[in-house]
Scaffold this motif. Structure first.
Motif, PDB file in Angstrom:
ATOM      1  N   GLN A 154       0.828  -1.201   0.000  1.00 15.93           N
ATOM      2  CA  GLN A 154       0.000   0.000   0.000  1.00 15.93           C
ATOM      3  C   GLN A 154       0.861   1.250   0.000  1.00 15.93           C
ATOM      4  OE1 GLN A 154      -2.395  -0.504   3.474  1.00 15.93           O
ATOM      5  NE2 GLN A 154      -3.988  -1.672   2.393  1.00 15.93           N
ATOM      6  N   LEU A 155       1.935   1.242   0.753  1.00 12.28           N
ATOM      7  CA  LEU A 155       2.852   2.375   0.807  1.00 12.28           C
ATOM      8  C   LEU A 155       3.494   2.603  -0.556  1.00 12.28           C
ATOM      9  CD1 LEU A 155       4.167   4.522   2.586  1.00 12.28           C
ATOM     10  CD2 LEU A 155       5.981   2.887   3.087  1.00 12.28           C
ATOM     11  N   ASN A 156       3.938   1.536  -1.198  1.00 12.40           N
ATOM     12  CA  ASN A 156       4.528   1.656  -2.527  1.00 12.40           C
ATOM     13  C   ASN A 156       3.523   2.246  -3.518  1.00 12.40           C
ATOM     14  OD1 ASN A 156       7.029   0.763  -1.810  1.00 12.40           O
ATOM     15  ND2 ASN A 156       6.652  -1.368  -2.376  1.00 12.40           N
ATOM     16  N   ARG A 157       2.283   1.825  -3.450  1.00 15.34           N
ATOM     17  CA  ARG A 157       1.253   2.383  -4.339  1.00 15.34           C
ATOM     18  C   ARG A 157       1.053   3.873  -4.060  1.00 15.34           C
ATOM     19  NH1 ARG A 157      -2.923  -2.467  -3.489  1.00 15.34           N
ATOM     20  NH2 ARG A 157      -1.941  -3.967  -4.891  1.00 15.34           N
ATOM     21  N   LYS A 158       0.993   4.228  -2.791  1.00 17.19           N
ATOM     22  CA  LYS A 158       0.813   5.636  -2.440  1.00 17.19           C
ATOM     23  C   LYS A 158       1.984   6.484  -2.923  1.00 17.19           C
ATOM     24  CE  LYS A 158      -2.194   5.022   1.531  1.00 17.19           C
ATOM     25  NZ  LYS A 158      -2.342   5.166   2.977  1.00 17.19           N
ATOM     26  N   VAL A 159       3.186   5.989  -2.745  1.00 19.26           N
ATOM     27  CA  VAL A 159       4.376   6.719  -3.192  1.00 19.26           C
ATOM     28  C   VAL A 159       4.337   6.892  -4.703  1.00 19.26           C
ATOM     29  CG1 VAL A 159       6.895   6.583  -3.428  1.00 19.26           C
ATOM     30  CG2 VAL A 159       5.825   6.090  -1.227  1.00 19.26           C
ATOM     31  N   ARG A 160       4.000   5.825  -5.432  1.00 27.53           N
ATOM     32  CA  ARG A 160       3.909   5.923  -6.894  1.00 27.53           C
ATOM     33  C   ARG A 160       2.848   6.926  -7.311  1.00 27.53           C
ATOM     34  NH1 ARG A 160       3.313  -0.111  -8.644  1.00 27.53           N
ATOM     35  NH2 ARG A 160       2.911  -0.328  -6.465  1.00 27.53           N
ATOM     36  N   ARG A 161       1.703   6.933  -6.634  1.00 25.01           N
ATOM     37  CA  ARG A 161       0.650   7.910  -6.952  1.00 25.01           C
ATOM     38  C   ARG A 161       1.124   9.337  -6.701  1.00 25.01           C
ATOM     39  NH1 ARG A 161      -4.200   4.717  -4.014  1.00 25.01           N
ATOM     40  NH2 ARG A 161      -4.564   3.175  -5.661  1.00 25.01           N
ATOM     41  N   ILE A 162       1.789   9.554  -5.580  1.00 25.01           N
ATOM     42  CA  ILE A 162       2.289  10.889  -5.258  1.00 25.01           C
ATOM     43  C   ILE A 162       3.318  11.333  -6.285  1.00 25.01           C
ATOM     44  CG2 ILE A 162       3.668  12.198  -3.581  1.00 25.01           C
ATOM     45  CD1 ILE A 162       2.201  10.576  -1.373  1.00 25.01           C
ATOM     46  N   VAL A 163       4.227  10.441  -6.642  1.00 27.36           N
ATOM     47  CA  VAL A 163       5.233  10.776  -7.653  1.00 27.36           C
ATOM     48  C   VAL A 163       4.553  11.093  -8.979  1.00 27.36           C
ATOM     49  CG1 VAL A 163       7.138   9.841  -9.028  1.00 27.36           C
ATOM     50  CG2 VAL A 163       7.125   9.538  -6.546  1.00 27.36           C
ATOM     51  N   PHE A 164       3.571  10.308  -9.360  1.00 23.47           N
ATOM     52  CA  PHE A 164       2.843  10.549 -10.610  1.00 23.47           C
ATOM     53  C   PHE A 164       2.164  11.917 -10.589  1.00 23.47           C
ATOM     54  CE2 PHE A 164       0.658   9.673 -14.438  1.00 23.47           C
ATOM     55  CZ  PHE A 164      -0.626  10.193 -14.290  1.00 23.47           C
ATOM     56  N   ILE A 165       1.522  12.246  -9.484  1.00 21.74           N
ATOM     57  CA  ILE A 165       0.832  13.536  -9.360  1.00 21.74           C
ATOM     58  C   ILE A 165       1.846  14.686  -9.425  1.00 21.74           C
ATOM     59  CG2 ILE A 165      -0.446  15.006  -7.745  1.00 21.74           C
ATOM     60  CD1 ILE A 165      -1.944  12.419  -6.875  1.00 21.74           C
ATOM     61  N   LEU A 166       2.984  14.530  -8.759  1.00 20.71           N
ATOM     62  CA  LEU A 166       4.007  15.579  -8.788  1.00 20.71           C
ATOM     63  C   LEU A 166       4.579  15.765 -10.194  1.00 20.71           C
ATOM     64  CD1 LEU A 166       5.920  14.917  -5.444  1.00 20.71           C
ATOM     65  CD2 LEU A 166       4.392  16.821  -5.976  1.00 20.71           C
ATOM     66  N   VAL A 167       4.834  14.678 -10.889  1.00 22.23           N
ATOM     67  CA  VAL A 167       5.350  14.771 -12.255  1.00 22.23           C
ATOM     68  C   VAL A 167       4.309  15.424 -13.167  1.00 22.23           C
ATOM     69  CG1 VAL A 167       6.035  13.407 -14.277  1.00 22.23           C
ATOM     70  CG2 VAL A 167       7.000  12.890 -12.037  1.00 22.23           C
ATOM     71  N   ALA A 168       3.050  15.029 -13.043  1.00 25.45           N
ATOM     72  CA  ALA A 168       1.989  15.627 -13.858  1.00 25.45           C
ATOM     73  C   ALA A 168       1.857  17.123 -13.564  1.00 25.45           C
ATOM     74  CB  ALA A 168       0.662  14.918 -13.607  1.00 25.45           C
ATOM     75  N   ALA A 169       1.948  17.500 -12.299  1.00 23.59           N
ATOM     76  CA  ALA A 169       1.861  18.920 -11.934  1.00 23.59           C
ATOM     77  C   ALA A 169       3.053  19.694 -12.498  1.00 23.59           C
ATOM     78  CB  ALA A 169       1.800  19.076 -10.416  1.00 23.59           C
ATOM     79  N   ALA A 170       4.232  19.100 -12.451  1.00 21.83           N
ATOM     80  CA  ALA A 170       5.415  19.767 -12.999  1.00 21.83           C
ATOM     81  C   ALA A 170       5.286  19.960 -14.504  1.00 21.83           C
ATOM     82  CB  ALA A 170       6.672  18.964 -12.667  1.00 21.83           C
ATOM     83  N   ILE A 171       4.781  18.969 -15.191  1.00 21.85           N
ATOM     84  CA  ILE A 171       4.580  19.078 -16.635  1.00 21.85           C
ATOM     85  C   ILE A 171       3.549  20.153 -16.942  1.00 21.85           C
ATOM     86  CG2 ILE A 171       3.666  17.872 -18.675  1.00 21.85           C
ATOM     87  CD1 ILE A 171       5.026  15.323 -17.531  1.00 21.85           C
ATOM     88  N   ALA A 172       2.444  20.161 -16.215  1.00 23.15           N
ATOM     89  CA  ALA A 172       1.402  21.175 -16.441  1.00 23.15           C
ATOM     90  C   ALA A 172       1.940  22.576 -16.163  1.00 23.15           C
ATOM     91  CB  ALA A 172       0.189  20.885 -15.555  1.00 23.15           C
ATOM     92  N   THR A 173       2.724  22.719 -15.111  1.00 27.39           N
ATOM     93  CA  THR A 173       3.317  24.020 -14.795  1.00 27.39           C
ATOM     94  C   THR A 173       4.274  24.457 -15.896  1.00 27.39           C
ATOM     95  OG1 THR A 173       3.128  23.554 -12.438  1.00 27.39           O
ATOM     96  CG2 THR A 173       4.670  25.292 -13.085  1.00 27.39           C
ATOM     97  N   GLY A 174       5.074  23.531 -16.400  1.00 27.80           N
ATOM     98  CA  GLY A 174       5.996  23.841 -17.483  1.00 27.80           C
ATOM     99  C   GLY A 174       5.275  24.278 -18.745  1.00 27.80           C
ATOM    100  N   ILE A 175       4.196  23.582 -19.089  1.00 31.72           N
ATOM    101  CA  ILE A 175       3.408  23.947 -20.272  1.00 31.72           C
ATOM    102  C   ILE A 175       2.797  25.326 -20.088  1.00 31.72           C
ATOM    103  CG2 ILE A 175       1.305  23.385 -21.565  1.00 31.72           C
ATOM    104  CD1 ILE A 175       2.051  20.415 -21.109  1.00 31.72           C
ATOM    105  N   ASN A 176       2.250  25.592 -18.915  1.00 32.46           N
ATOM    106  CA  ASN A 176       1.659  26.902 -18.635  1.00 32.46           C
ATOM    107  C   ASN A 176       2.724  27.998 -18.711  1.00 32.46           C
ATOM    108  OD1 ASN A 176      -0.291  28.791 -17.861  1.00 32.46           O
ATOM    109  ND2 ASN A 176       0.309  28.609 -15.714  1.00 32.46           N
ATOM    110  N   TYR A 177       3.913  27.745 -18.152  1.00 33.33           N
ATOM    111  CA  TYR A 177       4.996  28.724 -18.196  1.00 33.33           C
ATOM    112  C   TYR A 177       5.396  28.992 -19.646  1.00 33.33           C
ATOM    113  CZ  TYR A 177       9.476  30.950 -17.404  1.00 33.33           C
ATOM    114  OH  TYR A 177      10.516  31.836 -17.413  1.00 33.33           O
ATOM    115  N   TYR A 178       5.522  27.956 -20.441  1.00 33.18           N
ATOM    116  CA  TYR A 178       5.887  28.120 -21.849  1.00 33.18           C
ATOM    117  C   TYR A 178       4.837  28.948 -22.586  1.00 33.18           C
ATOM    118  CZ  TYR A 178       6.620  27.101 -26.744  1.00 33.18           C
ATOM    119  OH  TYR A 178       6.794  27.237 -28.087  1.00 33.18           O
TER     120      TYR A 178
END
Length: 187
Positions: free
Chosen positions: A18-42
């Motif tokens: 369960q912890l591994n799944r949660k960590v993967r979800r958090i990492v996925f959300i952070l990566v998606a947010a970083a990509i969205a922020t980068g696109i918005n900045y561009y």
């Protein structure tokens, strides 16, 4: 007995999956947010929806304007109308070139990229903040009441607006901006 030992191990750490799944979800959300922020900045800073910036030729100042008033009265009138219209539109962003008077020097912004900041007043009385990146361009030697011309990107704010990108484009994709004072352009 061997089966019983395996069950104890599984029962002892059931939260690990369960912890591994949660960590993967958090990492996925952070990566998606970083990509969205980068696109918005561009899209905000590098993708021009309006290519209305002005390129100046060397002989454009032969119309009897003062040394640092590089834009004609007709151009100024059009820009002032555009700025007046932009005051009421919170998503206004466009390239602008104008003549102005420096009315106040502000403290430099030293957080992140360093910026020289000052207030200007244009013919219609509107005041604008100029945020000139001094990590990419030289500091402009200005003082209060100096007459300047500048080209940069206007963005709305609740105090009238800010003009930035008054420097060259380090990536070479835009024409970039500049500030002219005492016959010299700083970009």
């Amino acid at each position: 007995m061997n089966l019983n030992t395996n069950n104890k191990k599984r029962r002892k750490y059931p939260f690990k999956r369960q912890l591994n799944r949660k960590v993967r979800r958090i990492v996925f959300i952070l990566v998606a947010a970083a990509i969205a922020t980068g696109i918005n900045y561009y899209n905000t800073n590098f993708k021009d929806s309006d290519n209305s910036h002005v390129e100046l030729s060397e002989n454009q100042n032969s119309s009897g304007l003062q040394k640092d008033q590089l834009f004609s009265n007709k151009h100024q009138t059009q820009v002032l109308a555009q700025l007046e219209k932009a005051k009421d539109q919170t998503n206004s962003r466009f390239w602008v070139g104008l003549n102005a008077t420096v009315i106040k020097l502000l403290k430099d912004d030293l957080t992140g990229s360093r910026h020289q900041k000052f207030l200007i007043k244009v013919e219609n009385g509107m005041t604008l903040l100029v945020s000139h990146n001094i990590d990419l361009a030289p500091r402009v030697p200005i003082k209060q009441n100096d007459q300047i011309s500048l080209q940069g990107r206007y963005e709305w704010n609740n105090r009238g607006g800010v003009i930035h990108w008054t420097h060259h484009d380090p990536k070479g994709k835009k024409a970039g901006g500049w500030i002219s004072v005492n016959g010299k352009k700083y970009k």
